[in-house]
Motif scaffolding. Structure first.
Motif, PDB file in Angstrom:
ATOM      1  N   GLN A   1      -8.930   8.928  -9.763  1.00 35.67           N
ATOM      2  CA  GLN A   1      -9.080   8.427 -11.126  1.00 35.67           C
ATOM      3  C   GLN A   1     -10.478   8.697 -11.682  1.00 35.67           C
ATOM      4  O   GLN A   1     -10.634   8.981 -12.877  1.00 35.67           O
ATOM      5  N   LEU A   2     -11.519   8.582 -10.847  1.00 30.81           N
ATOM      6  CA  LEU A   2     -12.859   8.899 -11.326  1.00 30.81           C
ATOM      7  C   LEU A   2     -12.975  10.374 -11.696  1.00 30.81           C
ATOM      8  O   LEU A   2     -13.632  10.728 -12.677  1.00 30.81           O
ATOM      9  N   TYR A   3     -12.322  11.227 -10.933  1.00 27.76           N
ATOM     10  CA  TYR A   3     -12.317  12.646 -11.277  1.00 27.76           C
ATOM     11  C   TYR A   3     -11.592  12.861 -12.606  1.00 27.76           C
ATOM     12  O   TYR A   3     -12.084  13.585 -13.484  1.00 27.76           O
ATOM     13  N   GLN A   4     -10.439  12.228 -12.769  1.00 28.99           N
ATOM     14  CA  GLN A   4      -9.689  12.354 -14.025  1.00 28.99           C
ATOM     15  C   GLN A   4     -10.508  11.813 -15.193  1.00 28.99           C
ATOM     16  O   GLN A   4     -10.517  12.377 -16.281  1.00 28.99           O
ATOM     17  N   PHE A   5     -11.181  10.695 -14.959  1.00 29.45           N
ATOM     18  CA  PHE A   5     -11.997  10.090 -16.005  1.00 29.45           C
ATOM     19  C   PHE A   5     -13.133  11.026 -16.416  1.00 29.45           C
ATOM     20  O   PHE A   5     -13.431  11.173 -17.606  1.00 29.45           O
ATOM     21  N   SER A   6     -13.750  11.680 -15.433  1.00 30.71           N
ATOM     22  CA  SER A   6     -14.835  12.613 -15.765  1.00 30.71           C
ATOM     23  C   SER A   6     -14.294  13.819 -16.534  1.00 30.71           C
ATOM     24  O   SER A   6     -14.952  14.308 -17.448  1.00 30.71           O
TER      25      SER A   6
ATOM     26  N   SER B   1      -5.470   9.672 -20.784  1.00 29.14           N
ATOM     27  CA  SER B   1      -5.841   8.469 -21.530  1.00 29.14           C
ATOM     28  C   SER B   1      -7.100   7.879 -20.906  1.00 29.14           C
ATOM     29  O   SER B   1      -7.077   7.438 -19.748  1.00 29.14           O
ATOM     30  N   GLY B   2      -8.187   7.871 -21.654  1.00 19.36           N
ATOM     31  CA  GLY B   2      -9.435   7.311 -21.152  1.00 19.36           C
ATOM     32  C   GLY B   2      -9.326   5.835 -20.844  1.00 19.36           C
ATOM     33  O   GLY B   2      -9.855   5.362 -19.837  1.00 19.36           O
ATOM     34  N   ASN B   3      -8.618   5.095 -21.695  1.00 20.03           N
ATOM     35  CA  ASN B   3      -8.469   3.651 -21.461  1.00 20.03           C
ATOM     36  C   ASN B   3      -7.662   3.361 -20.200  1.00 20.03           C
ATOM     37  O   ASN B   3      -8.028   2.503 -19.399  1.00 20.03           O
ATOM     38  N   MET B   4      -6.571   4.073 -20.013  1.00 24.61           N
ATOM     39  CA  MET B   4      -5.726   3.828 -18.834  1.00 24.61           C
ATOM     40  C   MET B   4      -6.431   4.267 -17.562  1.00 24.61           C
ATOM     41  O   MET B   4      -6.381   3.568 -16.543  1.00 24.61           O
ATOM     42  N   THR B   5      -7.118   5.394 -17.618  1.00 24.04           N
ATOM     43  CA  THR B   5      -7.827   5.877 -16.445  1.00 24.04           C
ATOM     44  C   THR B   5      -8.967   4.927 -16.083  1.00 24.04           C
ATOM     45  O   THR B   5      -9.181   4.622 -14.900  1.00 24.04           O
ATOM     46  N   GLY B   6      -9.674   4.429 -17.076  1.00 23.28           N
ATOM     47  CA  GLY B   6     -10.725   3.438 -16.823  1.00 23.28           C
ATOM     48  C   GLY B   6     -10.167   2.165 -16.213  1.00 23.28           C
ATOM     49  O   GLY B   6     -10.756   1.591 -15.292  1.00 23.28           O
ATOM     50  N   ALA B   7      -9.017   1.724 -16.716  1.00 19.81           N
ATOM     51  CA  ALA B   7      -8.372   0.527 -16.152  1.00 19.81           C
ATOM     52  C   ALA B   7      -7.958   0.764 -14.706  1.00 19.81           C
ATOM     53  O   ALA B   7      -8.116  -0.121 -13.853  1.00 19.81           O
TER      54      ALA B   7
ATOM     55  N   PRO C   1       0.803  -1.222   0.000  1.00 22.59           N
ATOM     56  CA  PRO C   1       0.000   0.000   0.000  1.00 22.59           C
ATOM     57  C   PRO C   1       0.839   1.277   0.000  1.00 22.59           C
ATOM     58  O   PRO C   1       0.479   2.261  -0.647  1.00 22.59           O
ATOM     59  N   VAL C   2       1.949   1.249   0.719  1.00 21.39           N
ATOM     60  CA  VAL C   2       2.806   2.447   0.735  1.00 21.39           C
ATOM     61  C   VAL C   2       3.269   2.767  -0.692  1.00 21.39           C
ATOM     62  O   VAL C   2       3.221   3.916  -1.127  1.00 21.39           O
ATOM     63  N   ALA C   3       3.678   1.754  -1.434  1.00 17.83           N
ATOM     64  CA  ALA C   3       4.110   1.973  -2.814  1.00 17.83           C
ATOM     65  C   ALA C   3       2.954   2.417  -3.705  1.00 17.83           C
ATOM     66  O   ALA C   3       3.132   3.247  -4.599  1.00 17.83           O
ATOM     67  N   ASN C   4       1.752   1.908  -3.442  1.00 15.69           N
ATOM     68  CA  ASN C   4       0.586   2.272  -4.256  1.00 15.69           C
ATOM     69  C   ASN C   4       0.145   3.715  -4.060  1.00 15.69           C
ATOM     70  O   ASN C   4      -0.622   4.239  -4.868  1.00 15.69           O
ATOM     71  N   TRP C   5       0.599   4.372  -3.001  1.00 18.49           N
ATOM     72  CA  TRP C   5       0.272   5.792  -2.844  1.00 18.49           C
ATOM     73  C   TRP C   5       0.894   6.607  -3.973  1.00 18.49           C
ATOM     74  O   TRP C   5       0.475   7.747  -4.225  1.00 18.49           O
ATOM     75  N   GLY C   6       1.851   6.028  -4.679  1.00 17.71           N
ATOM     76  CA  GLY C   6       2.424   6.700  -5.850  1.00 17.71           C
ATOM     77  C   GLY C   6       1.382   6.941  -6.941  1.00 17.71           C
ATOM     78  O   GLY C   6       1.424   7.949  -7.643  1.00 17.71           O
ATOM     79  N   PHE C   7       0.432   5.999  -7.085  1.00 17.41           N
ATOM     80  CA  PHE C   7      -0.652   6.193  -8.052  1.00 17.41           C
ATOM     81  C   PHE C   7      -1.491   7.415  -7.695  1.00 17.41           C
ATOM     82  O   PHE C   7      -1.890   8.193  -8.554  1.00 17.41           O
ATOM     83  N   VAL C   8      -1.753   7.577  -6.408  1.00 20.21           N
ATOM     84  CA  VAL C   8      -2.553   8.709  -5.952  1.00 20.21           C
ATOM     85  C   VAL C   8      -1.790  10.010  -6.198  1.00 20.21           C
ATOM     86  O   VAL C   8      -2.350  10.993  -6.713  1.00 20.21           O
ATOM     87  N   ALA C   9      -0.513  10.016  -5.865  1.00 19.56           N
ATOM     88  CA  ALA C   9       0.309  11.215  -6.075  1.00 19.56           C
ATOM     89  C   ALA C   9       0.371  11.579  -7.557  1.00 19.56           C
ATOM     90  O   ALA C   9       0.253  12.760  -7.921  1.00 19.56           O
ATOM     91  N   ALA C  10       0.531  10.579  -8.411  1.00 21.17           N
ATOM     92  CA  ALA C  10       0.581  10.849  -9.856  1.00 21.17           C
ATOM     93  C   ALA C  10      -0.753  11.398 -10.351  1.00 21.17           C
ATOM     94  O   ALA C  10      -0.788  12.327 -11.173  1.00 21.17           O
ATOM     95  N   GLY C  11      -1.862  10.838  -9.864  1.00 27.40           N
ATOM     96  CA  GLY C  11      -3.178  11.330 -10.262  1.00 27.40           C
ATOM     97  C   GLY C  11      -3.407  12.757  -9.816  1.00 27.40           C
ATOM     98  O   GLY C  11      -3.976  13.576 -10.553  1.00 27.40           O
ATOM     99  N   LEU C  12      -2.963  13.078  -8.613  1.00 26.65           N
ATOM    100  CA  LEU C  12      -3.097  14.453  -8.124  1.00 26.65           C
ATOM    101  C   LEU C  12      -2.246  15.405  -8.950  1.00 26.65           C
ATOM    102  O   LEU C  12      -2.682  16.517  -9.271  1.00 26.65           O
ATOM    103  N   ALA C  13      -1.044  14.979  -9.314  1.00 29.21           N
ATOM    104  CA  ALA C  13      -0.171  15.822 -10.142  1.00 29.21           C
ATOM    105  C   ALA C  13      -0.774  16.024 -11.535  1.00 29.21           C
ATOM    106  O   ALA C  13      -0.629  17.088 -12.129  1.00 29.21           O
TER     107      ALA C  13
END
Length: 130
Positions: free
Chosen positions: A83-88, A44-50, A22-34
């Protein structure tokens, strides 16, 4: 000191993958916020949906695994939100509502994969209230 020792030796402590995953997965959150500062055309709609489907599945896993992994659940709940925000943002930039795009995409995928689970996950994630 005793509480630190208890945490250190616990099934969710820093000696386990239940902590470092989980600590490493916080990188996904940081990247999404950036990425929120970037224009929606770069998303990318496909990547964000995935990523939305991935985080939804792992939220369920974190809740069902024993002992419950609250750190993993919090990480994926945060990532799901980002990711849902990015997808929208992406869907609105494409000129459609996120829910309509999601249903069209799921119908395309369903015809080739024949997976009912994908439809159920998509129906749960892709509603008009994104």
């Amino acid at each position: 000191m005793a509480s630190f020792r208890a945490f250190w030796n616990s099934p969710m402590g820093p000696k386990t993958t239940h902590f470092w995953g989980p600590v490493a997965n916080w990188g996904f959150v940081a990247a999404g916020l950036a990425d929120m500062k970037k224009p929606p055309e770069m998303i990318s709609g496909n990547m964000t949906g995935a990523m939305c489907i991935y985080s939804a599945l792992f939220m369920r896993f974190a809740w069902m695994v024993q002992p419950r992994n609250y750190l993993l659940f919090a990480c994926h709940a945060s990532n799901e939100t980002v990711q849902l925000y990015q997808f929208s943002r992406w869907a609105r930039a494409e000129g459609s509502s996120p829910g309509v795009w999601c249903l069209k995409k799921l119908l395309q995928l369903t015809s080739s994969t024949r997976k009912l689970g994908l439809i159920l996950i998509g129906h749960t994630l892709c509603n008009e209230n994104i």
